[in-house]
Design an enzyme around this catalytic site. Structure first.
Site, PDB file in Angstrom:
ATOM      1  CG  ASP A   1      -0.193   0.201   2.519  1.00 15.95           C
ATOM      2  OD1 ASP A   1       0.957  -0.277   2.666  1.00 15.95           O
ATOM      3  OD2 ASP A   1      -0.749   0.860   3.420  1.00 15.95           O
TER       4      ASP A   1
ATOM      5  CD  GLU B   1       7.200   3.332   1.602  1.00 12.93           C
ATOM      6  OE1 GLU B   1       7.707   3.974   2.520  1.00 12.93           O
ATOM      7  OE2 GLU B   1       7.767   3.131   0.522  1.00 12.93           O
TER       8      GLU B   1
HETATM    9  C1  NOJ Z   1       8.744   3.136   6.526  1.00 17.79           C
HETATM   10  C2  NOJ Z   1       7.472   3.399   5.804  1.00 17.79           C
HETATM   11  O1  NOJ Z   1       7.660   4.355   4.839  1.00 17.79           O
HETATM   12  C3  NOJ Z   1       6.385   3.802   6.732  1.00 17.79           C
HETATM   13  O2  NOJ Z   1       5.193   4.019   6.050  1.00 17.79           O
HETATM   14  C4  NOJ Z   1       6.208   2.719   7.729  1.00 17.79           C
HETATM   15  O3  NOJ Z   1       5.181   3.054   8.609  1.00 17.79           O
HETATM   16  C5  NOJ Z   1       7.520   2.460   8.448  1.00 17.79           C
HETATM   17  N1  NOJ Z   1       8.544   2.143   7.506  1.00 17.79           N
HETATM   18  C6  NOJ Z   1       7.375   1.381   9.474  1.00 17.79           C
HETATM   19  O4  NOJ Z   1       7.173   0.150   8.844  1.00 17.79           O
HETATM   20  C1  NOJ Z   2       6.209   7.091   4.600  1.00 16.26           C
HETATM   21  C2  NOJ Z   2       4.866   7.126   3.949  1.00 16.26           C
HETATM   22  O1  NOJ Z   2       4.056   6.151   4.547  1.00 16.26           O
HETATM   23  C3  NOJ Z   2       4.973   6.888   2.462  1.00 16.26           C
HETATM   24  O2  NOJ Z   2       3.702   7.055   1.888  1.00 16.26           O
HETATM   25  C4  NOJ Z   2       5.949   7.842   1.831  1.00 16.26           C
HETATM   26  O3  NOJ Z   2       6.100   7.528   0.480  1.00 16.26           O
HETATM   27  C5  NOJ Z   2       7.286   7.784   2.525  1.00 16.26           C
HETATM   28  N1  NOJ Z   2       7.125   7.961   3.942  1.00 16.26           N
HETATM   29  C6  NOJ Z   2       8.248   8.857   2.008  1.00 16.26           C
HETATM   30  O4  NOJ Z   2       7.725  10.131   2.273  1.00 16.26           O
END
Ligand code: NOJ
Ligand code: NOJ
Length: 389
Positions: free
Chosen positions: A159, A162
């Site tokens: 999603d 991520e």
């Molecule tokens: C990095 C991801 O970009 C973020 O969305 C996620 O919540 C964290 N890792 C923890 O898994």
């Molecule tokens: C975490 C977010 O969940 C994700 O959507 C985003 O792409 C990355 N950070 C980088 O900003």
């Protein structure tokens, strides 16, 4: 506020140590390390650069297209769902949630809007060479992404946050919009078989989106076949709102009862979730109530999305009193953002659920883009009102 946000956003484009066209997610290199070109963030940011004509927008889009070409070549056509790239253009190869198939859809969408404007200006040769060549296999950026989306949309992927593998409302909605706009471009460039094929996929995707209207819940749920079912139990996620916005309501209109019900539920849930919502204007919104990343906080870009959708509701409402009420509601989210914005107006990714102070990646490019988009939606409502008066 607007001009400083634009300045901060533009500062994250074309970093000196990167290839031209790179958009860093944030200058932060540790805790968290966001010094990458994330496909989703970059596409959303460049869409705002183009639609709001920030900086030398044509030149910035041209650079973005050339960086994209490099990213695609280094990943290969089968791996365009790669979520992020080093600033030198190489794919990030460590373990990560991949593929993330919203990326190529969002990227195609941004570049398609720009391509249409170039065609209007007669820059057909560049468009046909660099952006949409109508060939298979293709060497042009939009066509490559569209082929990927058209062939992979039904496969589970990670999603936009991520974290969760499954089928996602967000990813499917933006895929449908990318293919729909892609079909228009294909028509214009005489690639009519592709246009037919893309439209067939749009139809199928829309059909598949119906499954997210959960009659047992009573609102739009974010994910099916969720790999983290035990962790995300509420089935509430602001990604649904982002999906509606970023697909420009390809599936449901802003005033659809499903949309309204989802908005009410999301707000109710975040109101209860964050301590910070006991005081101050509006309601601070996070990604989803169970979120634990960085302590599980409200985010600027998600609060901005809630504001934006209420302004869209105001635009779409025929009843002037209702429209006014929706616009007032949208304003409360903007006030909430202002409430947590530091004096220097630099926006991080998040603000703390208890104290309200900023936290997480500094100068998040997507935070700036989202607030600019919110301000734009508000301006549109004001302009519409002036027309009526
Ligand atoms: C990095 C991801 O970009 C973020 O969305 C996620 O919540 C964290 N890792 C923890 O898994
Ligand atoms: C975490 C977010 O969940 C994700 O959507 C985003 O792409 C990355 N950070 C980088 O900003």
């Amino acid at each position: 506020m607007k001009s400083i946000l634009i300045t901060f956003l533009l500062a994250n484009l074309n970093p000196v140590d990167g290839i031209r066209g790179t958009v860093i997610a944030s200058p932060s290199r540790e805790n968290p390390d966001y010094y990458y070109h994330w496909v989703r963030d970059a596409a959303l940011v460049m869409s705002v650069v183009w639609s709001q004509k920030l900086g030398d927008s044509d030149e910035l889009l041209r650079d973005f297209a050339s960086a994209t070409k490099k990213h695609q070549e280094l990943s290969g056509d089968a791996n365009l769902g790669e979520p992020k790239y080093h600033v030198d253009g190489k794919p990030y190869t460590e373990p990560w949630g991949r593929p993330q198939n919203d990326g190529p859809a969002l990227r195609a969408l941004t570049l398609t809007k720009w391509a249409q404007a170039l065609l209007n200006r007669g820059e057909t040769a560049y468009v046909q060479k660099a952006l949409y060549d109508g060939r298979l296999p293709s060497t042009s950026v939009i066509k490559r992404d569209l082929e990927y989306v058209a062939h992979h949309w039904s496969e589970p992927c990670f999603d936009l946050w991520e974290e969760v593998q499954g089928e996602h409302f967000y990813t499917l909605a933006v895929s449908a919009r990318a293919l729909q706009e892609g079909a228009l471009l294909a028509d214009r460039l005489n690639d009519s078989d592709a246009a037919v094929f893309y439209r067939q996929q749009v139809k199928k995707i829309k059909k598949s989106l119906r499954r997210f209207l959960s009659s047992s819940r009573g609102w739009i749920i974010p994910t099916l076949r969720n790999s983290k079912r035990n962790f995300k139990t509420s089935d509430l996620d602001v990604s649904v709102v982002l999906g509606l916005l970023h697909s420009d309501f390809i599936y449901l209109s802003p005033t659809d009862p499903w949309v309204l019900k989802t908005l009410v539920k999301l707000e109710e849930s975040f109101l209860k979730t964050y301590e910070v919502n006991k005081h101050g204007p509006g309601v601070a919104i996070g990604r989803y109530p169970e979120d634990a990343y960085f302590g599980g906080n409200p985010w600027f870009l998600t609060t901005a999305a809630m504001g934006e959708i209420y302004f869209k509701l105001a635009m779409a409402s025929a009843n002037p009193e209702l429209a006014q009420a929706y616009a007032n509601k949208g304003e409360t989210f903007l006030e909430r953002i202002r409430y947590h914005m530091p004096h220097d107006q630099r926006l991080t990714e998040q603000f703390r659920r208890d104290s309200g102070f900023v936290v997480g990646a500094s100068d998040l490019t997507w935070s700036y883009a989202s607030v600019l988009t919110l301000l734009h939606a508000k301006e549109e409502v004001l302009a519409q009102r002036r027309q009526v008066e």
